[in-house]
Design a protein around this motif. Structure first.
Motif, PDB file in Angstrom:
ATOM      1  N   LEU A  37       0.842  -1.182   0.000  1.00 58.42           N
ATOM      2  CA  LEU A  37       0.000   0.000   0.000  1.00 58.42           C
ATOM      3  C   LEU A  37       0.885   1.242   0.000  1.00 58.42           C
ATOM      4  CD1 LEU A  37      -2.726  -1.060   2.604  1.00 58.42           C
ATOM      5  CD2 LEU A  37      -2.790  -1.265   0.113  1.00 58.42           C
ATOM      6  N   ASP A  38       0.524   2.221  -0.785  1.00 59.03           N
ATOM      7  CA  ASP A  38       1.336   3.427  -0.939  1.00 59.03           C
ATOM      8  C   ASP A  38       1.035   4.424   0.176  1.00 59.03           C
ATOM      9  OD1 ASP A  38       3.248   4.973  -2.236  1.00 59.03           O
ATOM     10  OD2 ASP A  38       1.731   6.052  -3.403  1.00 59.03           O
ATOM     11  N   ASN A  39       2.095   5.016   0.756  1.00 55.99           N
ATOM     12  CA  ASN A  39       1.942   6.053   1.795  1.00 55.99           C
ATOM     13  C   ASN A  39       0.959   5.609   2.877  1.00 55.99           C
ATOM     14  OD1 ASN A  39       3.713   7.999   0.607  1.00 55.99           O
ATOM     15  ND2 ASN A  39       2.113   8.496  -0.872  1.00 55.99           N
ATOM     16  N   PHE A  40       1.269   4.491   3.478  1.00 53.40           N
ATOM     17  CA  PHE A  40       0.328   3.843   4.403  1.00 53.40           C
ATOM     18  C   PHE A  40      -0.084   4.762   5.556  1.00 53.40           C
ATOM     19  CE2 PHE A  40      -0.311   0.748   8.014  1.00 53.40           C
ATOM     20  CZ  PHE A  40      -1.537   0.279   7.579  1.00 53.40           C
ATOM     21  N   PHE A  41       0.877   5.214   6.355  1.00 49.95           N
ATOM     22  CA  PHE A  41       0.532   6.066   7.492  1.00 49.95           C
ATOM     23  C   PHE A  41       0.022   7.439   7.068  1.00 49.95           C
ATOM     24  CE2 PHE A  41       3.265   2.953   9.678  1.00 49.95           C
ATOM     25  CZ  PHE A  41       2.478   2.673  10.782  1.00 49.95           C
ATOM     26  N   PRO A  42       0.670   8.115   6.106  1.00 54.28           N
ATOM     27  CA  PRO A  42       0.151   9.431   5.701  1.00 54.28           C
ATOM     28  C   PRO A  42      -1.257   9.386   5.118  1.00 54.28           C
ATOM     29  CG  PRO A  42       2.431   9.180   4.990  1.00 54.28           C
ATOM     30  CD  PRO A  42       1.980   7.838   5.491  1.00 54.28           C
ATOM     31  N   SER A  43      -1.667   8.248   4.566  1.00 54.77           N
ATOM     32  CA  SER A  43      -3.008   8.164   3.977  1.00 54.77           C
ATOM     33  C   SER A  43      -4.103   8.029   5.037  1.00 54.77           C
ATOM     34  CB  SER A  43      -3.085   6.978   3.011  1.00 54.77           C
ATOM     35  OG  SER A  43      -2.941   5.748   3.700  1.00 54.77           O
ATOM     36  N   ILE A  44      -3.709   7.826   6.284  1.00 51.47           N
ATOM     37  CA  ILE A  44      -4.690   7.722   7.376  1.00 51.47           C
ATOM     38  C   ILE A  44      -4.744   9.073   8.080  1.00 51.47           C
ATOM     39  CG2 ILE A  44      -5.284   6.527   9.519  1.00 51.47           C
ATOM     40  CD1 ILE A  44      -3.715   4.113   8.475  1.00 51.47           C
ATOM     41  N   HIS A  45      -5.799   9.828   7.842  1.00 51.73           N
ATOM     42  CA  HIS A  45      -5.885  11.185   8.361  1.00 51.73           C
ATOM     43  C   HIS A  45      -6.822  11.270   9.570  1.00 51.73           C
ATOM     44  CE1 HIS A  45      -9.764  11.343   6.329  1.00 51.73           C
ATOM     45  NE2 HIS A  45      -9.166  11.002   5.192  1.00 51.73           N
ATOM     46  N   PHE A  46      -6.884  12.477  10.110  1.00 55.06           N
ATOM     47  CA  PHE A  46      -7.654  12.729  11.340  1.00 55.06           C
ATOM     48  C   PHE A  46      -9.098  12.252  11.226  1.00 55.06           C
ATOM     49  CE2 PHE A  46     -10.587  15.505  13.627  1.00 55.06           C
ATOM     50  CZ  PHE A  46     -10.111  15.448  14.922  1.00 55.06           C
ATOM     51  N   GLY A  47      -9.743  12.553  10.096  1.00 51.34           N
ATOM     52  CA  GLY A  47     -11.142  12.178   9.923  1.00 51.34           C
ATOM     53  C   GLY A  47     -11.355  10.682   9.970  1.00 51.34           C
ATOM     54  N   ARG A  48     -10.424   9.922   9.406  1.00 53.99           N
ATOM     55  CA  ARG A  48     -10.550   8.463   9.411  1.00 53.99           C
ATOM     56  C   ARG A  48     -10.362   7.901  10.817  1.00 53.99           C
ATOM     57  NH1 ARG A  48      -7.225   5.802   4.540  1.00 53.99           N
ATOM     58  NH2 ARG A  48      -8.527   4.036   5.191  1.00 53.99           N
ATOM     59  N   VAL A  49      -9.425   8.484  11.565  1.00 55.94           N
ATOM     60  CA  VAL A  49      -9.193   8.019  12.936  1.00 55.94           C
ATOM     61  C   VAL A  49     -10.413   8.326  13.796  1.00 55.94           C
ATOM     62  CG1 VAL A  49      -7.739   8.266  14.981  1.00 55.94           C
ATOM     63  CG2 VAL A  49      -6.700   8.297  12.706  1.00 55.94           C
ATOM     64  N   ARG A  50     -10.917   9.546  13.707  1.00 54.44           N
ATOM     65  CA  ARG A  50     -12.105   9.910  14.480  1.00 54.44           C
ATOM     66  C   ARG A  50     -13.296   9.047  14.076  1.00 54.44           C
ATOM     67  NH1 ARG A  50     -14.152  15.929  13.739  1.00 54.44           N
ATOM     68  NH2 ARG A  50     -14.281  15.102  11.612  1.00 54.44           N
ATOM     69  N   GLY A  51     -13.434   8.803  12.771  1.00 55.83           N
ATOM     70  CA  GLY A  51     -14.558   8.013  12.296  1.00 55.83           C
ATOM     71  C   GLY A  51     -14.549   6.591  12.806  1.00 55.83           C
ATOM     72  N   ILE A  52     -13.359   5.949  12.808  1.00 53.50           N
ATOM     73  CA  ILE A  52     -13.308   4.555  13.268  1.00 53.50           C
ATOM     74  C   ILE A  52     -13.561   4.464  14.766  1.00 53.50           C
ATOM     75  CG2 ILE A  52     -10.833   4.360  13.821  1.00 53.50           C
ATOM     76  CD1 ILE A  52     -12.999   1.805  11.902  1.00 53.50           C
ATOM     77  N   LEU A  53     -13.151   5.485  15.524  1.00 55.14           N
ATOM     78  CA  LEU A  53     -13.404   5.481  16.968  1.00 55.14           C
ATOM     79  C   LEU A  53     -14.892   5.627  17.273  1.00 55.14           C
ATOM     80  CD1 LEU A  53     -10.409   7.711  18.144  1.00 55.14           C
ATOM     81  CD2 LEU A  53     -10.750   5.295  18.687  1.00 55.14           C
ATOM     82  N   GLN A  54     -15.610   6.335  16.411  1.00 55.86           N
ATOM     83  CA  GLN A  54     -17.042   6.514  16.604  1.00 55.86           C
ATOM     84  C   GLN A  54     -17.850   5.296  16.165  1.00 55.86           C
ATOM     85  OE1 GLN A  54     -16.658  11.162  15.238  1.00 55.86           O
ATOM     86  NE2 GLN A  54     -18.654  10.222  15.047  1.00 55.86           N
ATOM     87  N   SER A  55     -17.235   4.463  15.314  1.00 52.31           N
ATOM     88  CA  SER A  55     -17.951   3.328  14.735  1.00 52.31           C
ATOM     89  C   SER A  55     -17.881   2.107  15.659  1.00 52.31           C
ATOM     90  CB  SER A  55     -17.353   2.979  13.370  1.00 52.31           C
ATOM     91  OG  SER A  55     -17.395   4.112  12.504  1.00 52.31           O
ATOM     92  N   PRO A  56     -18.805   1.145  15.479  1.00 55.66           N
ATOM     93  CA  PRO A  56     -18.707  -0.129  16.208  1.00 55.66           C
ATOM     94  C   PRO A  56     -17.412  -0.836  15.833  1.00 55.66           C
ATOM     95  CG  PRO A  56     -20.871   0.133  15.182  1.00 55.66           C
ATOM     96  CD  PRO A  56     -20.004   1.220  14.634  1.00 55.66           C
ATOM     97  N   PRO A  57     -16.777  -1.547  16.744  1.00 55.04           N
ATOM     98  CA  PRO A  57     -17.243  -1.870  18.097  1.00 55.04           C
ATOM     99  C   PRO A  57     -16.802  -0.870  19.165  1.00 55.04           C
ATOM    100  CG  PRO A  57     -15.267  -3.104  17.638  1.00 55.04           C
ATOM    101  CD  PRO A  57     -15.537  -2.271  16.403  1.00 55.04           C
TER     102      PRO A  57
END
Length: 308
Positions: free
Chosen positions: A126-146
């Protein structure tokens, strides 16, 4: 105003069960502060006021196959909070069996073992693995189940985990586990695709491996011409894009069992093993240490590159 970094923070006093209960009840900044066992005003001051002392130190490290990797080292006070958060997330996050990177008790050997004695082995990066994970994605997964963290608290946790530029920093202690959490939906989708096509799937960080005992690899997953050039099929490419990732061009490999098949640096044609060239270099290194006592200049680095 008391500053968070005025003195080292103690280790979390709460038990594992207490930490799990507090995490499930996160609603606001005050709850996050209680979870991390600091004062809410200290956390608020650190996140929103004292920006100078929370800047990451950056450096570049050379990659084994060319290019550089951006490493972002958090300052000590932020590192303390991230270490605490890491312990908590380790209690909350349950890694799927296909996830072998950044998981306690799992290694590259666990990643390679499911692909032993397969007719075909496909590896992609996967290209630019860590940089491709931004604030919105982190916040979104924390709000999602489980996980189910309320939006205000999820924003605070995401701010603690992300760089000022809004992306996941490679070098922070929380980044590996947060990346695995964000990749949870991707892993589920890849497992479903693999099941539909009679494939075996594993992921070690940004290294994805698919293997099969079918006579030919499904063409809608990958195609290979007579020059061994691989073209990732629309099904796989679209699935990765749907989950916010792209493929690093030039790193896709499809190998039949008639050729050497490697998965995260290990040979998997018959058993999980290392390359013969690595064994020869390691034998020479041990001999040099036992007889001369000094390593040849650059030899150890070359050995590490060969292993990678």
């Amino acid at each position: 105003m008391p500053l968070l970094h005025s003195q080292p923070q103690p280790f979390l006093r709460a038990s594992d069960n207490e930490l799990r209960t507090k995490f499930r009840a996160l609603r606001a900044l005050e709850d996050v502060a209680d979870l991390l066992e600091i004062q809410p005003r200290s956390l608020r001051w650190y996140l929103y006021v004292d920006k100078v002392r929370c800047q990451y130190k950056e450096r570049s490290l050379p990659k084994s196959h060319g290019g550089t990797r951006r490493i972002c080292v958090p300052p000590i006070p932020l590192r303390i909070l991230q270490d605490k958060l890491l312990r908590i997330l380790t209690l909350i996050y349950a890694a799927k069996p296909c996830v072998t990177g950044f998981v306690l008790g799992r290694s590259v050997a666990n990643n390679a073992n499911p692909h032993v004695c397969k007719q075909h082995v496909l590896t992609i990066d996967l290209d630019n693995f860590f940089p491709s994970i931004h604030f919105g994605r982190v916040r979104g997964i924390l709000q999602s189940p489980p996980y189910g963290v309320a939006p205000p608290a999820a924003s605070v946790l995401a701010q603690l985990a992300c760089h000022d530029d809004g992306h996941l920093p490679q070098g922070a202690p929380t980044s590996p586990i947060v990346a695995n959490m964000v990749c949870g939906p991707l892993d589920s989708a890849m497992l479903q695709m693999a099941s539909n096509n009679r494939l075996t799937y594993t992921r070690y960080a940004d290294d994805i491996t698919l293997s099969t005992n079918l006579r030919t690899f499904p063409s809608d997953i990958v195609r290979q011409d007579e020059h061994d050039t691989c073209e990732v099929g629309v099904v796989l490419r679209d699935l990765l894009a749907e989950h916010g990732f792209t493929i690093r061009e030039g790193k896709t490999r499809l190998r039949s069992r008639l050729r050497r098949q490697t998965v995260t640096g290990l040979v998997v044609n018959e058993v999980v093993n290392v390359r013969r060239s690595y064994v020869r270099q390691l034998r020479a290194l041990i001999h040099s240490c036992s007889t001369v006592g000094l390593l040849p200049s650059g030899y150890c680095q070359e050995l590490c590159i060969e292993c990678a």
